[in-house]
Write an enzyme that holds these catalytic residues in place. Structure first.
Site, PDB file in Angstrom:
ATOM      1  N   SER A  18     -62.833  15.492  20.036  1.00  0.00           N
ATOM      2  CA  SER A  18     -61.407  15.548  20.349  1.00  0.00           C
ATOM      3  C   SER A  18     -61.186  15.059  21.777  1.00  0.00           C
ATOM      4  CB  SER A  18     -60.909  16.995  20.192  1.00  0.00           C
ATOM      5  OG  SER A  18     -59.520  17.062  20.353  1.00  0.00           O
ATOM      6  N   GLY A  49     -51.108  68.759  39.772  1.00  0.00           N
ATOM      7  CA  GLY A  49     -51.551  67.915  40.878  1.00  0.00           C
ATOM      8  C   GLY A  49     -52.713  67.027  40.474  1.00  0.00           C
ATOM      9  N   CYS A  53     -63.806  18.951  13.339  1.00  0.00           N
ATOM     10  CA  CYS A  53     -62.680  18.548  14.180  1.00  0.00           C
ATOM     11  C   CYS A  53     -61.297  18.782  13.567  1.00  0.00           C
ATOM     12  CB  CYS A  53     -62.850  17.093  14.584  1.00  0.00           C
ATOM     13  SG  CYS A  53     -61.846  16.653  16.042  1.00  0.00           S
ATOM     14  N   GLU A  91     -69.411  15.913  16.779  1.00  0.00           N
ATOM     15  CA  GLU A  91     -69.120  15.094  15.607  1.00  0.00           C
ATOM     16  C   GLU A  91     -69.683  13.676  15.785  1.00  0.00           C
ATOM     17  OE1 GLU A  91     -64.975  13.987  13.183  1.00  0.00           O
ATOM     18  OE2 GLU A  91     -64.911  14.723  15.258  1.00  0.00           O
ATOM     19  N   TYR A 112     -58.344  75.786  23.115  1.00  0.00           N
ATOM     20  CA  TYR A 112     -57.646  75.877  21.840  1.00  0.00           C
ATOM     21  C   TYR A 112     -56.419  76.791  21.980  1.00  0.00           C
ATOM     22  CZ  TYR A 112     -57.142  75.867  16.766  1.00  0.00           C
ATOM     23  OH  TYR A 112     -56.680  75.684  15.496  1.00  0.00           O
ATOM     24  N   THR A 153     -49.998  67.201  28.220  1.00  0.00           N
ATOM     25  CA  THR A 153     -50.589  66.342  29.253  1.00  0.00           C
ATOM     26  C   THR A 153     -52.007  65.899  28.926  1.00  0.00           C
ATOM     27  OG1 THR A 153     -51.417  68.263  30.490  1.00  0.00           O
ATOM     28  CG2 THR A 153     -49.195  67.483  31.017  1.00  0.00           C
ATOM     29  N   LYS A 187     -66.453  15.848   6.185  1.00  0.00           N
ATOM     30  CA  LYS A 187     -65.173  16.253   6.771  1.00  0.00           C
ATOM     31  C   LYS A 187     -64.086  16.230   5.695  1.00  0.00           C
ATOM     32  CE  LYS A 187     -62.456  15.147  10.944  1.00  0.00           C
ATOM     33  NZ  LYS A 187     -62.452  14.292  12.152  1.00  0.00           N
TER      34      LYS A 187
END
Length: 641
Positions: free
Chosen positions: A195, A357, A168, A46, A477, A464, A115
């Site tokens: 800033s 497992g 800003c 700025e 399936y 699972t 601004k």
């Protein structure tokens, strides 16, 4: 735009307060550097041409005239460059002075944006010198001998790229101008800022930028004043920040005394996809002022062969360790809550899980155990059924038995060999032929056992199978494809491994931890083919369908953002550089799309299961696809890569 990417930068030049010549020279140098790097858009702080902290010098005619003269010099110095530049300076118009952003390219001013909101509290006194964009009806301005559009409702468009500008304080107000700019088409917001630093302010600033980019589903390029602006009672650290839809892509080094140029690629296609998917986004425009003007320009072309932004290889897995732990806990809680509701609703006190497992059944069992603990139901009401078959190895068998015992559930072992042999005899199948009939018969026999035991104990069969298997159709399936509630249906394979490892790392029992870690290290396999001569797993899933890490990557970018194969391939080359070469990626990308399209019929009749992340394949939720859709478009592009 190459692959939908735009390369943007936030520049923080060296500055001397009220020295326009010095400031413009350094701005020009950074513009030339940015252009040489293939950057297409660059933003500066700025009031960078004069310096932000000039104070009452803004009332001096000499400074204002020099600012305009040196802007003219800057236009001349950079006229050979096609990069789009945005710089800040004080501008006179309508008998007032404005803190403005100048947008220019090829030496031509495309627009001037004043601004909107001027801070006038504590260390800020902007209303002392400047007027707000709201206080003028001026639509045009003459600057450096050029006529240009003037106002805070300007959009700069090049194809699908639309840029909006705010300055800003505009970001800090309750309804930032960028919100309306984005509702009117902007997908990249540039903020020119000055800033100053205060304790804790930087973190708040970053949260503002990330949140605004997320709320607007846009990119946000923020460039703030650096070391040279520090004067009297304020210090500036040079914040350059680039965010995209809530994600921080790049940031500068704070309190650096050298000038900086940070840049990255903004994915416009990704932003467009998110806006299209969010049906409530454009509804916010109802009743809004749509009186926005569009300035067209031609975005400079650039080759995006190498991305500066990071493309993670595991998009389903958080990259930050501290976030990974909390994310794992959150995922478990979603799974637990979903299963708990189903158990309470059905008034059952039992669950049946097939334990192999392997990773998936381990995760499903862990979810069941935690759910029963939370509901105050005995773990003995969880029936873990291990069903050794022709391909079961000693390693997975020991882990299955050990895990169930260590977790204190009811254990049952039922071999499927005799039943399958009888079945092969019944249907006239040669047992020495290890084909799809041989494999799927075992999977369906196991499912039959689980379903019948669930009837015996008045319980639910807990599925699972995971998200990655569903995407590839890697499920039999009406075999492992079916259950009464699938707790892993939204968990991809790469994440399953992390979840199980996370439980192991937080497990207090040494035997349980050791077993879980060995399961994590076991090759992924359905174990439907006899083991090798050494008793090791012979049938490895990833040898057959490809690495799950690749398929999960493909799945994420295909479903989450709707990317085409060409772009997914390009991103994968970056994510897996040094691990998978182009031929490997192309091969498995083709496999992914071939299997994904051909296996939709399995996903069209999935059992219920909790949605966990942003990608889901439930036909009742995120993914509704015809089972007979043609894959030709996608496979043809895969072949052309």
């Amino acid at each position: 735009m190459d692959y939908g990417f735009v390369r943007a930068a936030a520049a923080i030049p060296n500055v001397k307060i009220a020295d326009c010549v010095f400031n413009v020279e350094h701005t020009a140098q950074l513009i030339k550097e940015a252009s040489s790097k293939g950057i297409q858009i660059v933003a500066f702080p700025e009031l960078g041409i004069t310096g932000y902290t000039c104070g009452d010098l803004f009332g001096q005619r000499l400074l204002l005239e020099e600012a305009e003269n040196n802007l003219g010099d800057l236009l001349d110095m950079t006229s050979s460059h096609s990069i789009l530049c945005v710089v800040g300076m004080p501008v006179q118009a309508d008998n007032q002075l404005f803190n403005a952003a100048i947008v220019f390219q090829h030496g031509k001013i495309l627009g001037v944006v004043p601004k909107s909101y001027l801070p006038n509290y504590k260390e800020f006194y902007e209303e002392r010198w400047f007027a707000s964009a709201h206080d003028t009806n001026c639509n045009e301005i003459c600057l450096c001998g050029q006529e240009a559009p003037f106002g805070n409702k300007l959009l700069f468009r090049s194809g699908s790229l639309v840029i909006g500008i705010e300055l800003c304080e505009d970001l800090w107000v309750p309804i930032p101008p960028s919100s309306d700019l984005c509702l009117n088409g902007a997908n990249v917001i540039i903020n020119l800022s000055a800033s100053n630093e205060l304790i804790g302010k930087h973190d708040y600033l970053k949260s503002l930028i990330k949140q605004q980019s997320a709320r607007c589903m846009s990119a946000y390029v923020y460039s703030s004043a650096g070391f040279g602006e520090s004067s009297t009672d304020v210090v500036f650290s040079g914040n350059g920040i680039i965010a995209e839809n809530g994600e921080l892509l790049a940031e500068s080094t704070r309190f650096c005394m050298d000038e900086q140029l940070i840049y990255t690629e903004i994915d416009i296609e990704r932003l467009q996809n998110d806006r299209r998917q969010n049906s409530s986004y454009m509804s916010c425009r109802t009743g809004k002022d749509n009186n926005y003007r569009t300035v067209k320009f031609e975005l400079p072309t650039t080759q995006v062969n190498l991305l500066s932004r990071k493309i993670g290889a595991y998009p389903f897995v958080p990259s930050e360790n501290e976030k990974l732990s909390s994310r794992c806990e959150e995922i478990f809680n979603i799974q637990i809550s979903g299963l708990a509701k189903r158990i309470v609703h059905t008034h059952t006190q039992s669950a049946v899980v097939g334990i192999s497992g392997g990773l998936d059944s381990t995760l499903a069992l862990l979810v069941c155990v935690k759910t029963f603990d939370r509901l105050g139901i005995s773990r003995k009401n969880i029936y873990g059924i291990t069903m050794p078959g022709f391909g079961t190895t000693d390693r997975t068998y020991r882990n299955a038995i050990g895990l169930m015992k260590f977790l204190g559930i009811s254990v049952r072992e039922i071999s499927i060999k005799d039943a399958c042999m009888q079945h092969f005899k019944d249907i006239g199948h040669d047992v020495s032929v290890h084909d799809i009939t041989y494999e799927n018969s075992q999977a369906r026999e196991r499912t039959q056992i689980l379903m019948d035991i669930a009837n015996q104990v008045n319980g639910l069969v807990i599925g699972t199978g995971d998200l990655s298997e569903l995407a590839l159709g890697w499920a039999t399936y009406n075999g492992d494809h079916m259950s009464m509630y699938g707790v892993n249906g939204s968990i991809p394979k790469t994440l399953v491994r992390y979840l199980v490892r996370w439980v192991a790392q937080n497990e207090t029992n040494d035997d349980t931890r050791k077993t879980l870690l060995d399961i994590v290290d076991t090759p992924i396999s359905p174990e439907l083919i006899p083991a090798d001569e050494h008793g090791n797993i012979k049938q490895k899933t990833e040898d057959l369908v490809g690495p799950y890490e690749l398929h999960d990557f493909f799945l994420y970018y295909f479903l989450r953002f709707g990317f085409r194969p060409r772009k997914i391939y390009f991103l994968a080359l970056h994510a897996f550089k040094g691990k998978h070469d182009s031929a490997v990626i192309q091969k498995w990308l083709y496999t992914f799309f071939r299997r994904f399209f051909s296996q939709q019929f399995k996903r069209s009749c999935l059992p219920d299961g909790p949605k966990v992340g942003s990608v889901s394949l439930s036909p009742r939720g995120d993914w509704r696809m015809p089972s007979d859709a043609s894959s030709d478009l996608w496979l043809t592009e895969c072949k052309s890569l």
